[in-house]
Motif scaffolding. Structure first.
Motif, PDB file in Angstrom:
ATOM      1  N   VAL A   5      -0.924   4.149  13.486  1.00 30.64           N
ATOM      2  CA  VAL A   5       0.560   4.851  13.773  1.00 30.64           C
ATOM      3  C   VAL A   5       1.007   4.418  14.850  1.00 30.64           C
ATOM      4  O   VAL A   5       0.216   4.304  16.014  1.00 30.64           O
ATOM      5  CB  VAL A   5       0.175   6.403  13.811  1.00 30.64           C
ATOM      6  N   VAL A   9       5.271   7.703  18.211  1.00 30.79           N
ATOM      7  CA  VAL A   9       4.844   8.607  17.673  1.00 30.79           C
ATOM      8  C   VAL A   9       3.954   9.650  18.649  1.00 30.79           C
ATOM      9  O   VAL A   9       2.818   9.037  18.625  1.00 30.79           O
ATOM     10  CB  VAL A   9       4.112   8.855  16.239  1.00 30.79           C
ATOM     11  N   ASN A  11       1.089  11.771  20.334  1.00 26.24           N
ATOM     12  CA  ASN A  11      -0.330  11.986  20.069  1.00 26.24           C
ATOM     13  C   ASN A  11      -0.411  13.593  19.613  1.00 26.24           C
ATOM     14  O   ASN A  11      -1.076  13.943  18.521  1.00 26.24           O
ATOM     15  CB  ASN A  11      -1.322  11.827  21.054  1.00 26.24           C
ATOM     16  N   GLN A  14       0.675  13.747  15.986  1.00 26.35           N
ATOM     17  CA  GLN A  14      -0.148  13.376  15.219  1.00 26.35           C
ATOM     18  C   GLN A  14      -1.395  14.316  14.911  1.00 26.35           C
ATOM     19  O   GLN A  14      -1.840  14.693  14.027  1.00 26.35           O
ATOM     20  CB  GLN A  14      -0.717  11.833  15.536  1.00 26.35           C
TER      21      GLN A  14
END
Length: 252
Positions: A5, A9, A11, A14
């Protein structure tokens, strides 16, 4: 955090995806049999406290996916938003059915993280702090100590009273009062996320590749904070309108 990823993006995003997927899938089993989940997450969290062990890179990835600090924060974001979203939604009902269990699991992860970083509180008050963080020292000190200490209190007390065997020994009114600490906890959690992200951005500097990642991370925490307040205000307005409709015929 999640392999492959892009780093842009955040953490926390995610981790939130992972936690939401876990809660939606595991909710029925987690509600009926929470202890095995508690043992699993507590054991993995305890493993992160062991120093001097050489991990296989993929073992580190697995630990990050299950018990990184971002996952712990994501558990609490899921718990808090579950109380702010419309109750009629299936997703909300699913989360509310395991709200206590999710908070206990998140607590194990956060407690282990606190054990790893608690030394930073006294360190932030020493002269070495500036040597470590440079221009970012004031922001990092605010995140770690000024915000971190009250955040620790607002985390520890509600978490410990979330365990059912403790809750059963308390008066319901006392338990409700303690659980109200979740609201300042949410605000402090978001504020610390913003400050830590900004502090790291200042530390690495605008000319580095990581600068944009940290700024996006700060903006993400700000978004979560604004979204939560908006959801709670919307819920309060709707509840007020419903109450007004109930009482208006009586008033007439």
């Amino acid at each position: 955090m999640i392999p492959f990823v892009p780093s842009i993006v955040p953490n926390i995003v995610q981790a939130l995806v992972l936690v939401v997927a876990f809660a939606l899938i595991a909710a029925p089993v987690l509600r009926k049999h929470p202890v095995p989940f508690y043992v699993f997450y507590a054991a993995l969290s305890a493993v992160t406290l062991i120093d001097g062990i050489t991990w296989d890179p993929w073992a580190d990835v697995v630990l990050d996916l299950f018990v990184s600090c971002y996952v712990g924060v994501a558990f609490y974001l899921a718990v808090m938003f579950a109380g702010a979203l419309p109750r009629k939604w299936w997703v909300t009902k699913r989360f509310l059915s395991v709200r206590t269990e999710l908070s206990v699991i998140g607590g194990f992860i956060i407690a282990a993280h606190i054990c790893r970083v608690a030394f930073m509180i006294p360190l932030s008050l020493s002269m070495y702090w500036t040597f470590i963080w440079g221009d970012a020292a004031p922001v990092m000190m605010a995140a770690v100590t000024i915000v971190g200490v009250p955040l620790l209190v607002c985390f520890a007390v509600p978490w410990l009273t979330s365990f059912r065997f403790i809750r059963k020994r308390m008066k319901h009114s006392t338990w409700k009062t303690i659980q109200a600490m979740a609201y300042p906890f949410m605000g402090l959690l978001v504020l610390q996320g913003i400050l830590l992200s900004l502090g790291h951005a200042i530390y690495v500097g605008p000319g580095t590749a990581e600068f944009a990642d940290y700024m996006v991370n700060a903006a993400t925490y700000l978004f979560f904070g604004i979204a939560y307040v908006a959801c709670k205000v919307s819920m309060a307005v709707k509840n007020h309108q419903k109450q007004a409709k109930r009482t208006s015929p009586q008033a007439s």
